[in-house]
Motif scaffolding. Sequence first.
Motif, short mmCIF file in Angstrom:
data_model
loop_
_atom_site.label_atom_id
_atom_site.label_comp_id
_atom_site.label_asym_id
_atom_site.label_seq_id
_atom_site.Cartn_x
_atom_site.Cartn_y
_atom_site.Cartn_z
N TYR A 109 -2.88 -1.83 12.21
CA TYR A 109 -4.01 -0.95 11.92
C TYR A 109 -5.27 -1.70 11.51
CZ TYR A 109 -0.75 2.96 12.08
OH TYR A 109 0.17 3.89 12.48
N THR A 110 -5.10 -2.86 10.87
CA THR A 110 -6.26 -3.63 10.43
C THR A 110 -6.12 -5.06 10.94
OG1 THR A 110 -7.64 -4.19 8.51
CG2 THR A 110 -5.26 -4.37 8.22
N THR A 111 -7.10 -5.89 10.64
CA THR A 111 -7.09 -7.26 11.15
C THR A 111 -6.12 -8.14 10.36
OG1 THR A 111 -8.89 -7.91 9.68
CG2 THR A 111 -9.50 -7.06 11.85
N VAL A 112 -5.74 -9.24 10.96
CA VAL A 112 -4.85 -10.20 10.30
C VAL A 112 -5.48 -10.72 9.01
CG1 VAL A 112 -3.86 -12.52 10.49
CG2 VAL A 112 -3.58 -10.89 12.36
N SER A 113 -6.77 -11.03 9.07
CA SER A 113 -7.45 -11.57 7.89
C SER A 113 -7.44 -10.56 6.74
CB SER A 113 -8.89 -11.97 8.23
OG SER A 113 -9.61 -10.87 8.75
N ASN A 114 -7.81 -9.31 7.01
CA ASN A 114 -7.80 -8.29 5.95
C ASN A 114 -6.41 -8.09 5.38
OD1 ASN A 114 -10.48 -7.98 6.65
ND2 ASN A 114 -10.40 -5.75 6.75
N SER A 115 -5.42 -7.97 6.26
CA SER A 115 -4.05 -7.69 5.82
C SER A 115 -3.50 -8.82 4.95
CB SER A 115 -3.15 -7.48 7.03
OG SER A 115 -1.81 -7.26 6.62
N THR A 116 -3.68 -10.05 5.40
CA THR A 116 -3.10 -11.18 4.66
C THR A 116 -3.86 -11.45 3.35
OG1 THR A 116 -4.40 -12.71 6.05
CG2 THR A 116 -2.10 -12.33 6.66
N ILE A 117 -5.17 -11.19 3.34
CA ILE A 117 -5.92 -11.36 2.10
C ILE A 117 -5.49 -10.33 1.07
CG2 ILE A 117 -8.20 -11.11 1.04
CD1 ILE A 117 -9.37 -12.41 3.57
N LEU A 118 -5.37 -9.07 1.49
CA LEU A 118 -5.00 -8.00 0.56
C LEU A 118 -3.56 -8.14 0.07
CD1 LEU A 118 -6.79 -5.00 2.32
CD2 LEU A 118 -7.41 -6.06 0.14
N VAL A 119 -2.66 -8.56 0.95
CA VAL A 119 -1.26 -8.71 0.52
C VAL A 119 -1.11 -9.91 -0.41
CG1 VAL A 119 -0.26 -10.27 2.28
CG2 VAL A 119 1.09 -8.36 1.39
N ALA A 120 -2.11 -10.81 -0.41
CA ALA A 120 -2.08 -11.97 -1.31
C ALA A 120 -2.40 -11.60 -2.74
CB ALA A 120 -3.06 -13.04 -0.82
N THR A 121 -2.73 -10.33 -3.00
CA THR A 121 -3.02 -9.89 -4.38
C THR A 121 -1.74 -9.66 -5.18
OG1 THR A 121 -3.12 -7.55 -3.70
CG2 THR A 121 -5.18 -8.80 -3.69
N GLN A 122 -0.59 -9.96 -4.63
CA GLN A 122 0.68 -9.70 -5.32
C GLN A 122 0.78 -10.37 -6.69
OE1 GLN A 122 3.95 -12.13 -2.99
NE2 GLN A 122 2.44 -11.37 -1.54
N PRO A 123 0.21 -11.58 -6.93
CA PRO A 123 0.28 -12.13 -8.29
C PRO A 123 -0.38 -11.24 -9.33
CG PRO A 123 -0.32 -13.84 -6.72
CD PRO A 123 -0.40 -12.54 -6.00
N VAL A 124 -1.42 -10.50 -8.94
CA VAL A 124 -2.08 -9.58 -9.86
C VAL A 124 -1.13 -8.47 -10.26
CG1 VAL A 124 -4.00 -7.96 -10.14
CG2 VAL A 124 -4.37 -10.12 -8.93
N PHE A 125 -0.37 -7.95 -9.29
CA PHE A 125 0.59 -6.89 -9.58
C PHE A 125 1.73 -7.41 -10.46
CE2 PHE A 125 -1.40 -5.19 -5.70
CZ PHE A 125 -1.71 -3.92 -6.14
N ILE A 126 2.15 -8.66 -10.23
CA ILE A 126 3.19 -9.25 -11.06
C ILE A 126 2.72 -9.32 -12.51
CG2 ILE A 126 4.52 -11.34 -11.55
CD1 ILE A 126 4.46 -11.95 -8.56
N LEU A 127 1.48 -9.76 -12.70
CA LEU A 127 0.93 -9.86 -14.05
C LEU A 127 0.88 -8.49 -14.70
CD1 LEU A 127 -0.33 -11.71 -16.18
CD2 LEU A 127 -2.55 -11.25 -15.14
N ALA A 128 0.49 -7.46 -13.93
CA ALA A 128 0.42 -6.10 -14.47
C ALA A 128 1.81 -5.61 -14.87
CB ALA A 128 -0.19 -5.17 -13.43
N LEU A 129 2.82 -5.90 -14.06
CA LEU A 129 4.19 -5.50 -14.38
C LEU A 129 4.68 -6.18 -15.65
CD1 LEU A 129 5.75 -5.53 -10.78
CD2 LEU A 129 5.50 -3.53 -12.24
N GLU A 130 4.35 -7.47 -15.78
CA GLU A 130 4.76 -8.20 -16.98
C GLU A 130 4.06 -7.65 -18.21
OE1 GLU A 130 3.85 -12.21 -15.97
OE2 GLU A 130 5.79 -12.58 -15.04
N ALA A 131 2.79 -7.27 -18.06
CA ALA A 131 2.05 -6.72 -19.19
C ALA A 131 2.62 -5.36 -19.61
CB ALA A 131 0.57 -6.58 -18.83
#
Length: 320
Positions: free
Chosen positions: A115-137
Amino acid sequence: SICINDNCLPTYIDRDIKHDYIPGIMTDRKILYLTLIVATFAVSWAAIFVKLSGAGPLPTAFYRVAIASLILAIPAIPKLRISLGRLSGWDRLMLICSGVALGLHFAVWITSLYYTTVSNSTILVATQPVFILALEAMSGKEKIKPGSIIGIGLSLVGMVIISGGDFNLGYQYILGDLLALAGAFLAGLYLYIGRHIRAKIDNLSYIFPVYTISAVTLLLICAGYGENMVSFSARSWLFFILLALIPTVVGHSLYNWLLEYVPAHKVATTILGEPIGATILAIFFLNQIPGWWTAIGGVLILSGIYVVLKKEKPDIPEPI
């Protein structure tokens, strides 16, 4: 020092790299950093192989982990029973949850590439460390530091810029961006659970059952959607195998192996290389040239994640 059967082996920490001296084996800095480069290069091919396969997203996701599971079965099965015996009932339930989360991650992230470009998809999916930090918090295990809040803020601004730019391209691009973000959260959940389980069993004994559960999850999803699972071209089967071998067995396995020698935040930082590598490869193989909003948003997201990771305590895991 590490003592095994009353024989003590010297160990020391040299800056960011932990060297474990085992008879006949010496892991030095150059080998470890070379491994980081190889792992990042390997996972950067995932999005490209998905697009080149020519198959639907759900069957592609299934065969990626199913074939990887078959490859890992030979070395993993002999000691699997003993390893899983170390886990409590709750740990085994969490292991199942980890596999389900990984399966759902592959389902939504690979679908986002349609549905979207490779660049957009891979950049957005790279935000996973932010979600990990939120889960730990949220779990109370980690307090978010001021520097990390700044990093998360930068990432959020970058997400808005990328998604805002995609409004001009149509609804499907926004849907792809949202699916990639959902994939980031699910990947973060999978890694968050894995940090607990990996403290009790070795890497292979963790990856194999998780990949297998992930494959079963994806197979059930495919069955629910009535997906064709057998009638694929030779080209599709080739890229299914390449997906399982290069980004999964090689890339992910190397990352997990490195956790024994390199601080976790150093390994996690290399995830920033995946969208960069995937975007460059997409230009050559898919003729996808990113727009200005992707470039600006991507820089903000990757910078934000880097700030978050740099502010985290460099926890060095003990060998299992």
